[in-house]
Motif scaffolding. Sequence first.
Motif, PDB file in Angstrom:
ATOM      1  N   UNK A  25       9.568 -22.086  -1.138  1.00 50.72           N
ATOM      2  CA  UNK A  25       8.190 -21.317  -1.363  1.00 50.72           C
ATOM      3  C   UNK A  25       8.172 -21.059  -3.037  1.00 50.72           C
ATOM      4  N   UNK A  26       6.750 -21.082  -3.548  1.00 55.60           N
ATOM      5  CA  UNK A  26       6.868 -20.924  -4.734  1.00 55.60           C
ATOM      6  C   UNK A  26       5.783 -19.763  -5.155  1.00 55.60           C
ATOM      7  N   UNK A  27       5.261 -19.762  -6.499  1.00 53.31           N
ATOM      8  CA  UNK A  27       4.019 -18.827  -6.894  1.00 53.31           C
ATOM      9  C   UNK A  27       4.463 -17.370  -6.896  1.00 53.31           C
ATOM     10  N   UNK A  28       3.667 -16.494  -6.172  1.00 53.93           N
ATOM     11  CA  UNK A  28       4.058 -15.447  -6.023  1.00 53.93           C
ATOM     12  C   UNK A  28       3.256 -14.660  -4.650  1.00 53.93           C
ATOM     13  N   UNK A  29       3.814 -13.655  -4.433  1.00 52.09           N
ATOM     14  CA  UNK A  29       3.258 -12.764  -3.171  1.00 52.09           C
ATOM     15  C   UNK A  29       3.003 -11.452  -3.835  1.00 52.09           C
ATOM     16  N   UNK A  30       1.760 -11.170  -3.840  1.00 48.36           N
ATOM     17  CA  UNK A  30       1.260  -9.861  -4.418  1.00 48.36           C
ATOM     18  C   UNK A  30      -0.047  -9.690  -4.186  1.00 48.36           C
ATOM     19  N   UNK A  31      -0.647  -8.599  -4.335  1.00 53.99           N
ATOM     20  CA  UNK A  31      -1.896  -8.083  -3.744  1.00 53.99           C
ATOM     21  C   UNK A  31      -2.997  -9.243  -4.663  1.00 53.99           C
ATOM     22  N   UNK A  32      -2.403  -9.944  -5.388  1.00 48.81           N
ATOM     23  CA  UNK A  32      -3.495 -11.089  -5.902  1.00 48.81           C
ATOM     24  C   UNK A  32      -3.790 -12.193  -4.901  1.00 48.81           C
ATOM     25  N   UNK A  33      -2.727 -12.432  -4.088  1.00 51.33           N
ATOM     26  CA  UNK A  33      -2.940 -13.560  -2.999  1.00 51.33           C
ATOM     27  C   UNK A  33      -2.699 -13.071  -1.674  1.00 51.33           C
ATOM     28  N   UNK A  34      -2.653 -11.632  -1.242  1.00 51.12           N
ATOM     29  CA  UNK A  34      -2.828 -11.098   0.018  1.00 51.12           C
ATOM     30  C   UNK A  34      -3.782 -10.062   0.329  1.00 51.12           C
ATOM     31  N   UNK A  35      -4.562 -10.294   1.525  1.00 48.72           N
ATOM     32  CA  UNK A  35      -5.348  -9.242   1.526  1.00 48.72           C
ATOM     33  C   UNK A  35      -4.899  -8.328   2.510  1.00 48.72           C
ATOM     34  N   UNK A  36      -4.607  -6.934   1.935  1.00 43.09           N
ATOM     35  CA  UNK A  36      -3.874  -5.881   2.347  1.00 43.09           C
ATOM     36  C   UNK A  36      -4.761  -4.504   2.463  1.00 43.09           C
ATOM     37  N   UNK A  37      -5.231  -4.058   3.936  1.00 43.04           N
ATOM     38  CA  UNK A  37      -5.917  -2.911   4.285  1.00 43.04           C
ATOM     39  C   UNK A  37      -4.948  -1.782   4.529  1.00 43.04           C
ATOM     40  N   UNK A  38      -5.399  -0.727   4.027  1.00 43.07           N
ATOM     41  CA  UNK A  38      -4.581   0.589   4.352  1.00 43.07           C
ATOM     42  C   UNK A  38      -4.620   1.242   5.560  1.00 43.07           C
ATOM     43  N   UNK A  39      -3.452   1.422   6.075  1.00 39.87           N
ATOM     44  CA  UNK A  39      -3.537   1.901   7.647  1.00 39.87           C
ATOM     45  C   UNK A  39      -3.599   3.306   7.761  1.00 39.87           C
ATOM     46  N   UNK A  40      -3.731   4.088   6.393  1.00 38.19           N
ATOM     47  CA  UNK A  40      -3.584   5.370   6.568  1.00 38.19           C
ATOM     48  C   UNK A  40      -5.283   5.875   6.318  1.00 38.19           C
ATOM     49  N   UNK A  41      -6.086   5.285   7.183  1.00 35.74           N
ATOM     50  CA  UNK A  41      -7.550   5.409   7.219  1.00 35.74           C
ATOM     51  C   UNK A  41      -8.050   5.883   8.473  1.00 35.74           C
ATOM     52  N   UNK A  42      -8.961   6.751   8.476  1.00 33.53           N
ATOM     53  CA  UNK A  42      -9.513   7.451   9.883  1.00 33.53           C
ATOM     54  C   UNK A  42     -10.895   6.391  10.131  1.00 33.53           C
ATOM     55  N   UNK A  43     -11.427   6.403  11.164  1.00 30.03           N
ATOM     56  CA  UNK A  43     -12.892   5.892  11.739  1.00 30.03           C
ATOM     57  C   UNK A  43     -12.715   4.454  11.194  1.00 30.03           C
ATOM     58  N   UNK A  44     -11.585   3.694  11.256  1.00 29.90           N
ATOM     59  CA  UNK A  44     -11.666   2.325  10.909  1.00 29.90           C
ATOM     60  C   UNK A  44     -12.228   1.829   9.729  1.00 29.90           C
ATOM     61  N   UNK A  45     -12.291   2.893   8.444  1.00 26.28           N
ATOM     62  CA  UNK A  45     -12.794   2.326   7.387  1.00 26.28           C
ATOM     63  C   UNK A  45     -11.810   1.395   6.831  1.00 26.28           C
ATOM     64  N   UNK A  46     -12.441   0.465   6.213  1.00 24.61           N
ATOM     65  CA  UNK A  46     -11.531  -0.391   5.572  1.00 24.61           C
ATOM     66  C   UNK A  46     -11.506   0.019   4.070  1.00 24.61           C
ATOM     67  N   UNK A  47     -10.033   0.055   3.620  1.00 26.07           N
ATOM     68  CA  UNK A  47      -9.728   0.435   2.253  1.00 26.07           C
ATOM     69  C   UNK A  47      -9.008  -0.930   1.777  1.00 26.07           C
ATOM     70  N   UNK A  48      -9.403  -1.704   0.858  1.00 26.64           N
ATOM     71  CA  UNK A  48      -8.647  -2.606   0.473  1.00 26.64           C
ATOM     72  C   UNK A  48      -7.621  -2.353  -0.591  1.00 26.64           C
ATOM     73  N   UNK A  49      -6.416  -2.516  -0.659  1.00 23.04           N
ATOM     74  CA  UNK A  49      -5.474  -2.570  -1.811  1.00 23.04           C
ATOM     75  C   UNK A  49      -5.078  -3.847  -2.212  1.00 23.04           C
ATOM     76  N   UNK A  50      -6.019  -4.653  -2.718  1.00 22.77           N
ATOM     77  CA  UNK A  50      -5.772  -6.250  -3.065  1.00 22.77           C
ATOM     78  C   UNK A  50      -6.971  -6.379  -4.333  1.00 22.77           C
TER      79      UNK A  50
END
Length: 242
Positions: A191-216
């Motif tokens: 496995x090469x390259x990187x694993x970071x918010x640049x190449x992962x979609x990550x949504x914050x689970x600390x949200x209410x009402x199914x609001x999508x908050x992207x941390x990526x």
Amino acid sequence: MNNKYELIYEGKAKKVFSHDDVDKVIIEFKDDATAFNALKKAKFEGKGKLNCLISARIFEFLIKKNIPTHFIELKNENTIIAQKIKVIPLEIVLRNTAYGSLCKQTTIRPGTDLAKPLIDFYLKNDELNDPLITKDRIELMNIISSNDLNLIVDLTLKINEILKIFFKNIQLRLIDFKLEFGYDSKNNILLGDEISPDNCRLWDLNQKNDTIVSLDKDRFRNDLGGLIEAYSEINRRINKVI
């Protein structure tokens, strides 16, 4: 970077330099952000450092779980030492939840959880805009043997299971991610390259009402602002648990 090291390759987000050991390279993370195959560009001070630190921690975690990676060690806050690999010109995208290009190319609604992970292959070719490619076309172009492709698929599925738990532990939902692989000097697939918010979609689970908050990188793609704050939050959460 010290002038004694030769610049081997410069990509959109990283520079690769030679190392005293011919089987190793030095990878420096840049502050540049690009989206839509570099049609959109910007610089964010501190982004390279954050991606480097996050990637290093995730690679260390994957190595503990017996995933073969090119990562050797962190050199400093924005540079890693890695195994030199011959990069396979494929981007492997695994999707757990429908979002982004999948929803533009199909009738699947954004946010739909997929019954099983979907793996898409993209040809790494800037001139062709990294097109979606089939297994048969990979075989036709003689990019990689079917055995090696199967091995990469198996590794990607394992990495997904490990990363889903890793991110859930820091209150993040892993929507999708992109991987790159390559061959080391002994022809092992790493496995090469990187694993970071640049190449992962990550949504914050600390949200209410199914609001999508992207941390990526969607914060940059979709002009949401707060990119460095989002990446810093991920780094903070990782350091809290590791």
